[in-house]
Design a protein around this motif. Structure first.
Motif, PDB file in Angstrom:
ATOM      1  N   ALA A  29       0.808  -1.216   0.000  1.00 24.29           N
ATOM      2  CA  ALA A  29       0.000   0.000   0.000  1.00 24.29           C
ATOM      3  C   ALA A  29       0.839   1.264   0.000  1.00 24.29           C
ATOM      4  CB  ALA A  29      -0.945   0.009   1.206  1.00 24.29           C
ATOM      5  N   ASP A  30       2.099   1.158   0.366  1.00 23.71           N
ATOM      6  CA  ASP A  30       2.967   2.322   0.357  1.00 23.71           C
ATOM      7  C   ASP A  30       3.407   2.607  -1.080  1.00 23.71           C
ATOM      8  OD1 ASP A  30       4.896   4.087   2.214  1.00 23.71           O
ATOM      9  OD2 ASP A  30       5.961   3.420   0.408  1.00 23.71           O
ATOM     10  N   GLU A  31       3.200   3.837  -1.529  1.00 24.62           N
ATOM     11  CA  GLU A  31       3.490   4.182  -2.923  1.00 24.62           C
ATOM     12  C   GLU A  31       4.963   3.969  -3.276  1.00 24.62           C
ATOM     13  OE1 GLU A  31       2.933   7.795  -6.152  1.00 24.62           O
ATOM     14  OE2 GLU A  31       2.075   8.003  -4.152  1.00 24.62           O
ATOM     15  N   THR A  32       5.859   4.291  -2.367  1.00 24.08           N
ATOM     16  CA  THR A  32       7.287   4.104  -2.645  1.00 24.08           C
ATOM     17  C   THR A  32       7.622   2.635  -2.818  1.00 24.08           C
ATOM     18  OG1 THR A  32       7.885   6.127  -1.478  1.00 24.08           O
ATOM     19  CG2 THR A  32       9.621   4.487  -1.764  1.00 24.08           C
ATOM     20  N   ARG A  33       7.108   1.786  -1.925  1.00 16.53           N
ATOM     21  CA  ARG A  33       7.366   0.351  -2.061  1.00 16.53           C
ATOM     22  C   ARG A  33       6.763  -0.192  -3.347  1.00 16.53           C
ATOM     23  NH1 ARG A  33       6.823   0.613   3.631  1.00 16.53           N
ATOM     24  NH2 ARG A  33       4.654  -0.005   3.596  1.00 16.53           N
ATOM     25  N   LEU A  34       5.585   0.276  -3.704  1.00 16.71           N
ATOM     26  CA  LEU A  34       4.953  -0.178  -4.942  1.00 16.71           C
ATOM     27  C   LEU A  34       5.775   0.255  -6.154  1.00 16.71           C
ATOM     28  CD1 LEU A  34       2.583  -1.707  -6.100  1.00 16.71           C
ATOM     29  CD2 LEU A  34       1.256   0.395  -6.049  1.00 16.71           C
ATOM     30  N   ARG A  35       6.309   1.468  -6.133  1.00 15.07           N
ATOM     31  CA  ARG A  35       7.169   1.931  -7.230  1.00 15.07           C
ATOM     32  C   ARG A  35       8.428   1.072  -7.333  1.00 15.07           C
ATOM     33  NH1 ARG A  35       8.513   7.895  -6.385  1.00 15.07           N
ATOM     34  NH2 ARG A  35       9.503   7.640  -8.415  1.00 15.07           N
ATOM     35  N   ILE A  36       8.994   0.710  -6.195  1.00 15.12           N
ATOM     36  CA  ILE A  36      10.186  -0.145  -6.199  1.00 15.12           C
ATOM     37  C   ILE A  36       9.844  -1.516  -6.764  1.00 15.12           C
ATOM     38  CG2 ILE A  36      11.808  -1.374  -4.698  1.00 15.12           C
ATOM     39  CD1 ILE A  36      11.837   1.180  -2.929  1.00 15.12           C
ATOM     40  N   VAL A  37       8.732  -2.083  -6.331  1.00 10.95           N
ATOM     41  CA  VAL A  37       8.318  -3.402  -6.833  1.00 10.95           C
ATOM     42  C   VAL A  37       8.088  -3.339  -8.335  1.00 10.95           C
ATOM     43  CG1 VAL A  37       6.424  -5.085  -6.812  1.00 10.95           C
ATOM     44  CG2 VAL A  37       7.407  -4.275  -4.659  1.00 10.95           C
ATOM     45  N   ARG A  38       7.417  -2.298  -8.796  1.00  9.08           N
ATOM     46  CA  ARG A  38       7.171  -2.173 -10.240  1.00  9.08           C
ATOM     47  C   ARG A  38       8.481  -2.071 -11.003  1.00  9.08           C
ATOM     48  NH1 ARG A  38       1.929   1.806 -10.606  1.00  9.08           N
ATOM     49  NH2 ARG A  38       0.411   0.187 -10.151  1.00  9.08           N
ATOM     50  N   THR A  88      11.422 -11.901  -5.562  1.00  4.67           N
ATOM     51  CA  THR A  88      11.586 -13.319  -5.245  1.00  4.67           C
ATOM     52  C   THR A  88      10.417 -14.154  -5.753  1.00  4.67           C
ATOM     53  OG1 THR A  88      10.530 -13.024  -3.097  1.00  4.67           O
ATOM     54  CG2 THR A  88      12.944 -12.898  -3.161  1.00  4.67           C
ATOM     55  N   ARG A  89       9.280 -13.529  -5.932  1.00  5.39           N
ATOM     56  CA  ARG A  89       8.068 -14.255  -6.307  1.00  5.39           C
ATOM     57  C   ARG A  89       7.498 -13.678  -7.598  1.00  5.39           C
ATOM     58  NH1 ARG A  89       8.202 -18.722  -4.014  1.00  5.39           N
ATOM     59  NH2 ARG A  89       6.265 -18.895  -5.140  1.00  5.39           N
ATOM     60  N   PRO A  90       7.564 -14.420  -8.699  1.00  3.60           N
ATOM     61  CA  PRO A  90       6.986 -13.925  -9.950  1.00  3.60           C
ATOM     62  C   PRO A  90       5.471 -13.723  -9.845  1.00  3.60           C
ATOM     63  CG  PRO A  90       7.809 -16.173 -10.210  1.00  3.60           C
ATOM     64  CD  PRO A  90       8.201 -15.712  -8.842  1.00  3.60           C
ATOM     65  N   LEU A  95      -0.077 -10.464  -9.521  1.00  2.00           N
ATOM     66  CA  LEU A  95      -0.951  -9.734  -8.601  1.00  2.00           C
ATOM     67  C   LEU A  95      -1.083  -8.279  -9.021  1.00  2.00           C
ATOM     68  CD1 LEU A  95      -2.593  -9.614  -5.937  1.00  2.00           C
ATOM     69  CD2 LEU A  95      -0.427  -9.082  -4.793  1.00  2.00           C
ATOM     70  N   LEU A  96       0.030  -7.646  -9.365  1.00  2.00           N
ATOM     71  CA  LEU A  96      -0.012  -6.249  -9.804  1.00  2.00           C
ATOM     72  C   LEU A  96      -0.766  -6.103 -11.119  1.00  2.00           C
ATOM     73  CD1 LEU A  96       3.602  -5.096  -8.897  1.00  2.00           C
ATOM     74  CD2 LEU A  96       1.481  -4.693  -7.632  1.00  2.00           C
ATOM     75  N   SER A  97      -0.589  -7.068 -12.009  1.00  2.00           N
ATOM     76  CA  SER A  97      -1.315  -7.053 -13.282  1.00  2.00           C
ATOM     77  C   SER A  97      -2.819  -7.178 -13.037  1.00  2.00           C
ATOM     78  CB  SER A  97      -0.817  -8.183 -14.174  1.00  2.00           C
ATOM     79  OG  SER A  97      -1.541  -8.222 -15.369  1.00  2.00           O
ATOM     80  N   HIS A 101      -5.795  -4.522 -13.919  1.00  3.31           N
ATOM     81  CA  HIS A 101      -7.000  -4.938 -14.645  1.00  3.31           C
ATOM     82  C   HIS A 101      -8.251  -4.542 -13.861  1.00  3.31           C
ATOM     83  CE1 HIS A 101      -9.486  -7.288 -17.364  1.00  3.31           C
ATOM     84  NE2 HIS A 101     -10.053  -7.836 -16.300  1.00  3.31           N
ATOM     85  N   LEU A 102      -8.242  -4.787 -12.557  1.00  2.00           N
ATOM     86  CA  LEU A 102      -9.382  -4.430 -11.708  1.00  2.00           C
ATOM     87  C   LEU A 102      -9.603  -2.926 -11.700  1.00  2.00           C
ATOM     88  CD1 LEU A 102     -11.586  -5.269  -9.720  1.00  2.00           C
ATOM     89  CD2 LEU A 102      -9.859  -5.180  -7.913  1.00  2.00           C
ATOM     90  N   LEU A 103      -8.524  -2.157 -11.606  1.00  2.00           N
ATOM     91  CA  LEU A 103      -8.657  -0.702 -11.642  1.00  2.00           C
ATOM     92  C   LEU A 103      -9.258  -0.242 -12.969  1.00  2.00           C
ATOM     93  CD1 LEU A 103      -5.341   0.384  -9.927  1.00  2.00           C
ATOM     94  CD2 LEU A 103      -7.662   0.708  -9.047  1.00  2.00           C
ATOM     95  N   GLY A 104      -8.824  -0.866 -14.047  1.00  2.00           N
ATOM     96  CA  GLY A 104      -9.392  -0.525 -15.351  1.00  2.00           C
ATOM     97  C   GLY A 104     -10.859  -0.884 -15.451  1.00  2.00           C
ATOM     98  N   ALA A 105     -11.244  -2.025 -14.890  1.00  2.00           N
ATOM     99  CA  ALA A 105     -12.632  -2.474 -14.949  1.00  2.00           C
ATOM    100  C   ALA A 105     -13.561  -1.627 -14.095  1.00  2.00           C
ATOM    101  CB  ALA A 105     -12.724  -3.945 -14.511  1.00  2.00           C
ATOM    102  N   THR A 106     -13.030  -1.057 -13.024  1.00  2.00           N
ATOM    103  CA  THR A 106     -13.866  -0.231 -12.144  1.00  2.00           C
ATOM    104  C   THR A 106     -13.789   1.244 -12.510  1.00  2.00           C
ATOM    105  OG1 THR A 106     -12.106   0.088 -10.513  1.00  2.00           O
ATOM    106  CG2 THR A 106     -13.585  -1.808 -10.197  1.00  2.00           C
TER     107      THR A 106
END
Length: 129
Positions: A29-38, A88-90, A95-97, A101-106
């Motif tokens: 949920a943290d934007e910085t962590r999400l940016r790093i993961v992306r 470590t986990r593909p 999950l992000l994809s 998709h969910l954000l696009g659908a809503t």
């Protein structure tokens, strides 16, 4: 595990009864962590790469990398004096994809949700009443 708003580790929240699923989503949920993961979804990176690409301080990147590593979502390999971080986990990419998709659908309705749309507000809806 991830740090919560009070600076406590999410693993303490799990011990207090928060489910592992909630802790996982909290860590993302943290934007910085999400940016790093992306960014890491595109391939491994060093701290210096992340600071330059994301425009963040080294201490900020290192703190969030440690959090994601504690969660088991990323790890690193050492090469000489450098550390290369990677997912470590593909399944995390899936999950992000799915989230995109969910954000696009809503129609990105969650961005308009009064409880969660404004970063300045508390992340706990009951606290804003």
């Amino acid at each position: 595990m991830a740090m919560n708003e009070g600076g406590r580790c999410v693993s303490a929240d799990i011990a207090a009864g928060i489910t592992p699923a909630a802790a996982l989503f909290h860590s993302l949920a943290d934007e910085t962590r999400l940016r790093i993961v992306r960014r890491l979804a595109a391939g491994e990176a060093r701290v210096v790469d992340l600071t330059g690409e994301l425009g963040l301080a080294q201490s900020t990147v290192s703190k969030h990398l440690a959090c994601l590593r504690d969660c088991g979502l990323i790890d690193y390999r050492a090469e000489g004096r450098q550390s290369f971080y990677a997912l470590t986990r593909p399944e995390l990419i899936d999950l992000l994809s799915a989230a995109e998709h969910l954000l696009g659908a809503t129609g990105h309705a969650v961005a308009l949700c009064p409880a969660y749309a404004h970063p300045a507000r508390s992340s706990r809806p009951e606290a804003s009443t």
